[in-house]
Every structure is written in structure tokens, then in C-alpha cells.
Enzyme design. Structure first.
Site: not given
Ligand code: NAI
Length: 336
Positions: A155-156, A233, A235, A259, A264, A296-299
Site C-alpha cells: 500500500k505505502i 520509514t 521498521r 523515521d 526506538e 516515527h512521525q511518518a504516519f
């Protein structure tokens, strides 16, 4: 009211979940702590827990949750590598997730990282604020005509392919399940080795599984072009961080955008600005001028947060009404 224990709650989670729960038979109880051995007992008296990417549901934690009466684990994420699915199945606990909250958000963040690293806008911003209008050291390159390797065209990844094709890049992919629609866009599929050799920019868009753990290691980096740009972006565990640092020090990796980071959970989403960080690997990474790290702000877009909250409530409702669970994660599922 069906009571759900929400772990790793930030103010923005609460805002969106409260709105989504309005008019439904669901009552969220919020905990700021992440799910761990120490906090698993917070779930006593709750039939469901709602967790995010840095909460851990290992076998031991799942056992504790089951003993506390938990029957449902509701993920506010697409990735489910942080849940021991076999342990969950052994205890008859169901797991549901949010399969696609905004694939655009993540693909667009990958692009933002590429643009920033290439054109060094983060450095230009700081310079100009100090009346330094010099261009020395800010030179970039045209993305047009560059070869972009995309590992994972789901999807991404497929949206990211479209974006990069739109910029005039030559896009090549690697995926155990090549997608005909992606091929029709103009993407050609190659072996991983070939992708490493040909790409000027490599973007990781695949899940973390036993097969993809440390996909980017010393041998992979050896095959890459001198000065390659690497973007992750997906894992942190996809990359062997020590090999990465060696690659950055030698100049083999010319740019790194990440990301996500393997360790983390001890760092990301927290304000640690007045503390001593004991993780020497991330501290080393932060010192490189050609490394851009986001936590971890991509979403993290309004659209995605709304979708996460609404799908979370709908997943809980399906469970409550004993309906088929559209977004159930089962142990044999490696990707969806
Ligand atoms: P998806 O399931 O739609 O696509 C993943 C693709 O990777 C599939 O086409 C699959 O066949 C492929 N794949 C599986 N094993 C592979 C391998 N060994 N080599 C190459 N490709 C492989 O998933 P989606 O929605 O595109 O998400 C991808 C990943 O992005 C998620 O697993 C998650 O880890 C990460 N993610 C990160 C976020 C962030 O905020 N940074 C937010 C959402 C997802």
C-alpha cells in the site's frame, strides 16, 4: 459500556479516540505508560487493551494480559511485529489492527526526507536565520532521472512509486509478491542484489518479519552505489545499525533518512531533552551531517489519526457484536 485500557496515550491519541468513541458503547481508559511486564497489570478488569507500535506484547506479557481477563488486543497500527501472535492464539486472544490509515502520509514523509537530505533545507533554514546567505555545502542533485529502488511495493510502497515516477525517476522494485498495477505504472521488478547495485536512492517499505530482519546489513551495503541515499520509514529492525554507521563513516552511504530505529521504544515519542541518553548508536547517528532522523512521525497526519481512531472503534464494535473481524491479524499472516 465496554471498557478498553489504552496504553502509550499521548494528548493527541486521547483527542482523536474520544471523538471517535462518541455515540458508541466503548469507554477508553487512558494510561501514559507503554505496555510492558511492569504495566501489564493495569489491564486487570479490562477485556480489551489498545496498544501502539512501541508497546510490547511478548509471550510473557500476553500471558499476564490473559490472566487479567483480556480477550482482545486492539492495535492502533498497521505493523504487528510487536505482538507474539502464537502466544496470543494460544490464549484465545484476538488481535485487530488498522491496516491502512493513511498510506499517503508515510509515502509523503519518505519524500519529505529525500527532499530535505538532498536540498539541505534544514540547514538553509538555520543559516538564513543567522543572516548567513552562503550556499557553500548546500549543493543537491536533480531527482529527475535518478534510479529509486523500492523494497516492498504494497500500500505505502506503491504510492511512493507513483510519487517518484511523477518526479521523473526510474523506479525499480523488489517484492516477493510483485503487483501488476505497479508494473503498469512503469516499475520494473528486480532481485534485491540488482536493486542494491542500481539504485541511487533506496526506500524500505516492507514489514519487519524474520525474513526481513537486518535486510540492510554489511553485505547489502557493500553492493550499493557509492554515496547512496537510504530511507527507512518502515521498521528499525530492517537495518543493522552498526553496519549502517560503518557505511556512513566510509562515505558509502551518502545520505540517511530514518523515521524508525531498532531500539526506538526507549526513545521515540518521549521528551528526553534534559536527560543523558545511554544509547551510543543513536547518539553517533545524530552527529552525522547527512543523517536525518524523525521519531516515527511518518504516519502523523490529521487524516491518519482520524482513520486510526475510527477504525479502532469499529474493530472493537465488530468484536463486541461477535461479527467477522475485518482487520483480524492471525499468526500465519506475514503480510496483508
Ligand atoms: P503492505 O502489507 O501493504 O505492504 C508491504 C509489502 O511488503 C507487501 O507488498 C509485501 O509483499 C512486501 N514484502 C513482504 N516481505 C518482503 C520482503 N522480504 N522483501 C520485499 N518486500 C516484502 O504494508 P504497508 O501498509 O505498505 O506498510 C509497510 C510497512 O510500513 C508496515 O509493515 C509498517 O512496518 C510500516 N509503517 C510505518 C509507519 C510509520 O509511521 N513510520 C506507519 C505505517 C506503516
Amino acid at each position: 459500556m465496554y471498557k478498553v485500557a489504552v496504553y502509550s496515550t499521548k494528548p493527541y491519541d486521547k483527542n482523536f479516540l474520544q471523538k471517535a468513541a462518541q455515540g458508541h458503547n466503548v469507554e477508553f481508559h487512558y494510561f501514559e505508560d507503554s505496555l510492558s511486564e511492569e504495566t501489564a497489570d493495569f489491564a486487570r478488569g479490562f477485556e480489551a487493551v489498545c496498544i501502539f507500535v512501541n508497546d510490547r506484547a511478548t509471550r510473557h506479557i500476553v500471558e499476564k494480559l490473559a490472566a487479567n481477563g483480556v480477550r482482545l488486543i486492539v492495535l492502533r497500527s498497521a505493523g504487528f511485529n510487536h505482538v507474539d501472535l502464537e502466544a496470543v492464539a494460544d490464549h484465545g486472544i484476538k488481535v485487530v489492527r488498522v491496516p491502512a490509515y493513511s498510506p499517503y502520509a508515510v509515502a509523503e514523509h519518505a519524500l519529505a526526507m529525500i527532499m530535505t537530505l538532498n536540498r539541505k533545507t534544514h540547514r538553509a533554514f538555520n543559516r538564513v536565520r543567522e543572516n548567513n546567505f552562503s550556499l557553500n555545502g548546500l549543493i543537491g542533485f536533480d531527482l529527475h532521472g535518478k534510479t529509486v529502488g523500492v523494497i516492498g511495493t504494497g500500500k505505502i510502497g506503491s504510492i511512493f512509486c507513483k510519487i517518484m515516477l511523477g518526479l521523473g525517476c526510474n523506479v525499480i522494485g523488489n517484492d516477493p509478491y510483485p503487483d501488476e498495477e505497479v508494473r503498469k505504472m512503469g516499475v520494473t521488478y528486480h532481485s534485491l542484489e540488482e536493486l542494491f547495485r542500481q539504485s541511487d536512492i533506496i526506500s524500505l517499505q516492507c514489514p519487519l518479519t524474520p525474513q526481513t530482519h537486518h535486510l540492510i546489513n554489511k553485505d547489502a551495503i557493500h553492493l550499493m552505489k557509492e554515496g547512496v541515499m537510504l530511507i527507512n520509514t518502515s521498521r528499525g529492525g530492517l537495518i543493522d545499525t552498526k553496519a549502517l554507521i560503518t557505511g556512513l563513516k566510509s562515505g558509502k552511504i551518502g545520505y540517511l533518512g530514518m523515521d524508525v530505529y531498532e531500539q526506538e521504544e526507549n526513545l521515540f515519542f518521549k521528551d528526553l531533552s534534559d536527560q543523558i541518553i545511554h544509547d551510543d548508536l543513536i547518539m553517533r547517528l545524530i552527529t552525522f551531517p547527512n543523517v536525518l532522523i524523525t521519531s516515527h512521525q511518518a504516519f502523523f497526519t490529521e487524516n491518519a489519526m482520524k482513520n486510526i481512531a475510527e477504525t479502532t472503534v469499529s474493530n472493537i464494535n465488530q468484536f463486541l457484536e461477535a461479527k467477522a473481524l475485518d482487520n483480524e491479524v492471525k499468526s500465519e499472516k506475514v503480510h496483508a
